[in-house]
Design an enzyme around this catalytic site. Structure first.
Site, mmCIF file in Angstrom:
data_model
loop_
_atom_site.group_PDB
_atom_site.id
_atom_site.type_symbol
_atom_site.label_atom_id
_atom_site.label_comp_id
_atom_site.label_asym_id
_atom_site.label_seq_id
_atom_site.Cartn_x
_atom_site.Cartn_y
_atom_site.Cartn_z
ATOM 1 N N CYS A 1 -7.520 -8.451 -1.113
ATOM 2 C CA CYS A 1 -6.989 -9.215 0.109
ATOM 3 C C CYS A 1 -8.162 -8.933 1.284
ATOM 4 C CB CYS A 1 -5.776 -8.562 0.572
ATOM 5 S SG CYS A 1 -6.166 -6.829 1.661
ATOM 6 N N ARG B 1 1.560 -8.087 -0.327
ATOM 7 C CA ARG B 1 1.169 -6.925 -1.128
ATOM 8 C C ARG B 1 2.239 -6.019 -1.095
ATOM 9 N NH1 ARG B 1 -3.704 -5.185 -2.534
ATOM 10 N NH2 ARG B 1 -2.931 -3.078 -2.161
ATOM 11 N N ARG C 1 -8.162 -2.791 -1.714
ATOM 12 C CA ARG C 1 -6.815 -2.266 -1.805
ATOM 13 C C ARG C 1 -6.363 -2.140 -3.208
ATOM 14 N NH1 ARG C 1 -3.643 -4.826 2.845
ATOM 15 N NH2 ARG C 1 -2.516 -2.732 3.048
ATOM 16 N N PRO C 2 -6.791 -1.301 -3.978
ATOM 17 C CA PRO C 2 -5.972 -0.686 -5.424
ATOM 18 C C PRO C 2 -4.576 -0.415 -5.527
ATOM 19 C CG PRO C 2 -7.727 0.713 -5.009
ATOM 20 C CD PRO C 2 -7.756 -0.161 -3.776
ATOM 21 N N VAL C 3 -3.941 -0.358 -6.337
ATOM 22 C CA VAL C 3 -2.623 0.368 -6.416
ATOM 23 C C VAL C 3 -2.561 1.550 -7.459
ATOM 24 C CG1 VAL C 3 -1.333 -1.393 -5.323
ATOM 25 C CG2 VAL C 3 -1.818 -1.567 -7.949
ATOM 26 N N ASP C 4 -3.762 2.141 -7.692
ATOM 27 C CA ASP C 4 -3.923 3.159 -8.848
ATOM 28 C C ASP C 4 -2.931 4.305 -8.607
ATOM 29 O OD1 ASP C 4 -5.876 3.467 -6.916
ATOM 30 O OD2 ASP C 4 -6.759 4.972 -7.707
ATOM 31 N N LEU C 5 -3.007 4.722 -7.034
ATOM 32 C CA LEU C 5 -2.080 5.724 -6.897
ATOM 33 C C LEU C 5 -0.618 5.764 -6.944
ATOM 34 C CD1 LEU C 5 -4.370 6.634 -3.719
ATOM 35 C CD2 LEU C 5 -4.397 7.865 -5.947
ATOM 36 N N ARG D 1 3.423 -13.363 10.157
ATOM 37 C CA ARG D 1 3.901 -12.319 9.094
ATOM 38 C C ARG D 1 4.130 -10.986 9.777
ATOM 39 N NH1 ARG D 1 -0.623 -10.657 5.787
ATOM 40 N NH2 ARG D 1 0.959 -8.975 5.548
ATOM 41 N N ASP E 1 -4.201 -0.312 12.288
ATOM 42 C CA ASP E 1 -3.610 -1.365 12.501
ATOM 43 C C ASP E 1 -3.860 -1.860 13.831
ATOM 44 O OD1 ASP E 1 -2.936 -1.937 9.670
ATOM 45 O OD2 ASP E 1 -0.841 -1.460 10.094
ATOM 46 N N LYS F 1 8.151 -3.834 10.956
ATOM 47 C CA LYS F 1 7.717 -4.485 9.872
ATOM 48 C C LYS F 1 7.663 -3.407 8.770
ATOM 49 C CE LYS F 1 3.553 -6.386 8.443
ATOM 50 N NZ LYS F 1 2.985 -5.497 7.313
ATOM 51 N N ASN F 2 6.627 -2.431 8.734
ATOM 52 C CA ASN F 2 6.311 -1.511 7.980
ATOM 53 C C ASN F 2 7.257 -0.541 7.575
ATOM 54 O OD1 ASN F 2 3.797 -2.940 7.736
ATOM 55 N ND2 ASN F 2 2.552 -1.277 8.546
ATOM 56 N N VAL G 1 -10.239 3.733 7.031
ATOM 57 C CA VAL G 1 -9.427 3.552 6.110
ATOM 58 C C VAL G 1 -9.456 2.548 5.201
ATOM 59 C CG1 VAL G 1 -6.729 3.079 6.046
ATOM 60 C CG2 VAL G 1 -7.469 4.517 7.915
#
Ligand code: UD1
Length: 421
Positions: A117, A93, A122-126, A400, A308, A22-23, A330
């Site tokens: 979540c 996400r 879980r930011p997306v700043d990067l 999922r 995971d 999936k990833n 993590v």
């Protein structure tokens, strides 16, 4: 809402085929936005997240044709929108992965902010800082990341990630592939899925080197072309079934997988007492009927132990001989399964990001509910060794990320069935 009912007590024995990752599939499907011409992606797992990504591409105007064997052909000739709407992003996400390709190819993107979540903020700043470094102008307004590229083409840059981010590395890699000039990513994620994406982009005509190390160099090209690419096997699905085999004292062979990308997990399984045999594309685990021994695990970016697989190893320890610690480094809030396992009789003490788990020979069935994908899988594994029938509720999380989970467990001899609700 569907649930899974599992009667514990059966030792797993048999063979299963592992699905595509999936990833890896999600970034590669996003990368099809970069292709001039038709692109074919094969070995896709049949999962909700994949359908969501295809829906997202479809709503942008990408023509998507799906084969019976879950290979997909995409054509972006008639893109009509560069928007990833809230309704799709909130369910997945990883939709953020379209940001880089949209900016690189079309010079604009509007992507809903994913929000929090179950496993942390879980930011997306990067991701945003990466796009800005490549020359994009980014505003966050009305819950959306609104970005555009003055002049139309991104420019190569040196990017240093202060935290290792998998999808952040992938987003920058896809954006930089079509940028003017060379991009260097330092402290890049080294996950096998990042390498798979780099291989796919290179097959499309990109010039990426260093994937799999912490420094990647991307020489931007003018165009990328359609190609045919099969995604790599799912190492987390593989690991999940191997742990399930280990806790039941069983013997399971996972086929169509890749042992080379599973080193940290296989090492821990051997430490737990499993006999592991590997071939080119298969792994067999045999416990010879024994109970596993407790192991200490600490999650960290690849090649260290994957976050995971943390929940599954917590269950292994909950059923093992002895006491093991599980340290999560993590994500800040990824122990939600611990309380559910305690409801099944597990002995788990959580202190901050450390769980101290003392094994018991059996757990007890209880109705349980999962809050994220891997946590749900861990509850299914726990139920295999519980006395009585366990109902695992809210299994849309499992759907999922695990293709045909009940069929695969049934194939291995588990007493498991889906109850539609
Ligand atoms: C990916 C995987 C997920 C896996 C995770 C870690 C996909 C689709 N998902 O998620 O299954 O659990 O890697 O191996 O591939 N961070 C920031 N700012 C950012 C981005 C991340 O602070 O902009 C932090 C996160 O909060 C987290 C850490 O970085 O603490 C690592 O997260 P990241 O590698 O980005 O996870 P994902 O790529 O979202």
């Amino acid at each position: 809402m569907d649930k899974l009912r599992i009667e514990g007590g059966n030792r797993l024995n048999g063979e299963i085929r592992i699905s595509g990752a999936k990833n890896s599939a999600l970034p590669i499907l996003s990368a099809t936005l970069l292709a001039d011409g038709v692109m074919r992606v094969g070995n896709l797992p049949h999962l909700h997240d994949i359908t969501t990504m295809l829906e997202l591409l479809g709503c942008m105007g990408v023509e998507v044709a799906i084969d019976e064997d879950m290979s997909v052909e995409t054509d972006c000739a008639n893109i009509k929108s560069c928007v990833a709407p809230y309704d799709l992003v909130r369910t997945m996400r990883a939709s953020i992965l379209v940001l880089g390709p949209l900016l690189a190819r079309y010079g604009e993107a509007e992507v809903s902010l994913p929000g929090g979540c179950a496993i942390g903020s879980r930011p997306v700043d990067l991701h945003i800082r990466g796009m800005e470094a490549l020359g994009a102008e980014v505003d966050v307004e009305d819950g959306y990341i609104k970005a555009r590229v003055p002049g139309g083409r991104l420019t190569g840059a040196n990017i240093f990630f202060d935290t290792v981010t998998v999808t952040g590395t992938e987003n920058v890699m896809m954006a930089a592939a079509l940028a003017k000039g060379t991009t260097t990513i330092e402290n890049a994620a080294r996950e096998p899925e990042v390498v798979d994406l780099a291989n796919c982009l290179n097959a499309m005509g990109a010039k990426i080197s260093g994937a799999g190390s912490d420094t990647m160099v991307i020489e931007g090209v003018e165009k990328l072309y359609g190609c045919s690419f099969d995604v790599l096997p799912d190492r987390i699905e593989t690991g999940t079934y191997l742990v399930a085999a280990a806790v039941t004292g069983g013997r399971v062979k996972t086929k169509d997988t890749d042992p080379v990308i599973m080193e940290a997990v296989l090492h821990k399984l051997e430490e737990a007492g499993a006999d592991i045999t590997i071939g080119d594309n298969w792994i067999e685990l045999d416990m010879h009927g024994k109970r596993p021994k407790a192991v200490n695990v600490k999650t960290a970016p690849h090649p260290a132990f994957p976050t995971d697989m943390q929940a599954q190893f917590m269950v292994l320890n909950a059923l093992a001989e002895g006491t093991g610690t599980v340290i999560e480094t993590v994500f800040e809030n990824r122990f939600m399964h611990a309380q559910e396992l305690v409801r099944m009789g597990a002995d788990i003490a959580v202190e901050g990001n450390t769980a101290i788990v003392t094994g018991k020979e059996k757990l007890q069935a209880a109705p349980v509910m999962a809050t994220d994908l891997r946590a749900s899988a861990s509850l299914v594994i726990a139920a295999l060794m519980a006395e009585g029938a366990t109902d695992v509720n809210r299994i849309y999380h499992i759907d999922r990320g695990y293709e045909c989970i009940e069929e695969k467990f049934q194939q291995l001899g588990a007493n498991i069935r889906r109850i539609s609700g």
